[in-house]
Enzyme design. Structure first.
Site, short mmCIF file in Angstrom:
data_model
loop_
_atom_site.label_atom_id
_atom_site.label_comp_id
_atom_site.label_asym_id
_atom_site.label_seq_id
_atom_site.Cartn_x
_atom_site.Cartn_y
_atom_site.Cartn_z
N GLN A 94 -1.12 -12.76 2.25
CA GLN A 94 -0.92 -11.64 2.70
C GLN A 94 -1.74 -11.39 3.73
OE1 GLN A 94 -2.91 -8.92 -0.38
NE2 GLN A 94 -1.18 -9.88 -1.88
N HIS A 96 -3.13 -7.59 6.45
CA HIS A 96 -2.97 -5.99 6.34
C HIS A 96 -2.98 -5.65 7.87
CE1 HIS A 96 -4.11 -6.17 2.25
NE2 HIS A 96 -5.29 -6.97 2.40
N GLU A 114 -10.91 -5.57 5.11
CA GLU A 114 -11.92 -6.00 3.69
C GLU A 114 -12.73 -7.10 3.62
OE1 GLU A 114 -8.22 -6.71 1.44
OE2 GLU A 114 -8.53 -8.70 1.23
N HIS A 171 -4.74 -14.16 4.38
CA HIS A 171 -5.70 -14.50 3.34
C HIS A 171 -4.94 -14.43 1.96
CE1 HIS A 171 -5.42 -9.94 3.67
NE2 HIS A 171 -5.84 -10.05 2.47
N ARG A 191 3.10 -9.07 2.27
CA ARG A 191 3.31 -10.19 1.69
C ARG A 191 4.03 -11.33 2.31
NH1 ARG A 191 5.65 -8.97 -3.40
NH2 ARG A 191 3.62 -8.31 -4.18
ZN ZN Z 1 -6.07 -8.27 1.20
#
Ligand code: ZN
Length: 315
Positions: A94, A96, A114, A171, A191
């Site tokens: 994935q 972001h 994150e 990641h 994704r």
């Molecule tokens: Zn993530």
């Protein structure tokens, strides 16, 4: 006198989930439980307070009506989301978006930065962080031609490792890995690759266009070592301070006093048992130290992840 807010986690079933979150003392909805939303005010999993004056209230309701507990008067939404993730199977690869892209293309949502603290993993396990494409054109070609094994960057992973994942970084967690995730309060994920797996006979949706639009090329790994300091009978590893949060790993072996700041702190007990200001705590407990709480004392044998939002950056 403000009270420590103990949080009731929200558990989520996932196709890649397992049953290891039982080790944290939770009742699981099934043996495919992938995520524990441990401290969350997100509408997709709004946690309930389980003690004291605010027992039964949701975290979002306290955020909206008792902002004095948090110390961020100008922030729009509760800024962080803490999860424990049990990946029994590999998660899809994935990426972001950042705040700017998410705000423009995802109805004003926040982007997502994150970080992961690895609670456990199998021997010889790997993790996906980043990619090998030299530039955006090469990344687009590899995605178009399905050359994902060439694209993704897999590195060894060990218990206790820490990874900061900025927007635009590919990641994925592999099966057998358990992590504690501290992230911006956002649920926007693109994704890229799902190992050609099928769900109910069909592949899950991929977001190739969005992924390529937000992927940072080339990927440059960030290297950094935690700075460790001592507080009483505790050893604290400072893992990261970024524009969104600070995260620390604490090992408590006896009494240690800490000071609550002007903004709230999230504490997650990831091992052992002990007390906070005389209240019993153990592995799997999550709580918030309110803004301006003052000095709090931890004692016992505890392993804790502590985080707080970066007050200057919260809008
Ligand atoms: Zn993530």
């Amino acid at each position: 006198m403000k009270e420590i807010l103990f949080i009731e986690p929200v558990l989520k079933e996932r196709i890649w989930g397992g049953s290891r979150l039982k080790e944290y003392g939770y009742d699981l909805p099934s043996d495919q439980t992938g995520e524990c939303w441990a401290i969350s005010a997100h509408p997709n999993g709004d946690c309930v307070i389980r003690n004291g004056t605010y027992s039964g209230r949701t975290l979002s309701s306290l955020w909206n009506h008792h902002r004095e507990l948090f110390g961020l008067p100008d922030a729009k939404e509760f800024p962080l989301l803490i999860k424990i993730i049990d990946a029994k199977k590999d998660l899809s690869v994935q990426v972001h978006p950042d705040d700017e892209y998410a705000s423009l293309h995802e109805n004003g949502a926040s982007g997502k930065t994150e970080c992961w603290y690895v609670l456990d993993c199998k021997d010889d396990e790997t993790i996906v962080i980043g990619h090998h494409a030299k530039n955006t054109e090469e990344a687009a070609r590899m995605v178009r031609e399905g050359r994902y094994q060439e694209l993704i960057r897999e590195i060894p992973v060990h218990k206790g490792d820490f990874f900061q994942i900025e927007p635009g970084v590919l990641h994925a967690i592999k099966g057998g890995t358990l992590i504690l995730e501290t992230q911006q309060n956002s649920d926007v994920t693109y994704r890229v690759y799902d190992y050609d797996r099928l769900e109910n006979g069909r592949p899950r949706e991929l977001h190739k266009e969005q992924s390529l639009a937000v992927m940072k090329c080339p990927f440059r790994p960030k290297l950094g070592k935690p700075v460790t300091y001592r507080v009483g009978s505790a050893s604290v590893d400072h893992l990261i301070t970024c524009p969104y949060y600070s995260v620390e790993h604490m090992t408590v072996t006896g009494p240690a006093s800490f000071m609550a700041g002007a903004v709230f702190q999230n504490l997650s007990v990831i091992g052992g048992e002990g007390t906070i200001d005389g209240i019993k705590i153990r592995k799997g407990d999550h709580f918030i130290i309110p803004s301006g709480y003052g000095v709090f004392e931890l004692s016992g044998n505890l392993e804790i992840i502590r985080s707080s939002p970066c007050e200057l950056m919260v809008k």
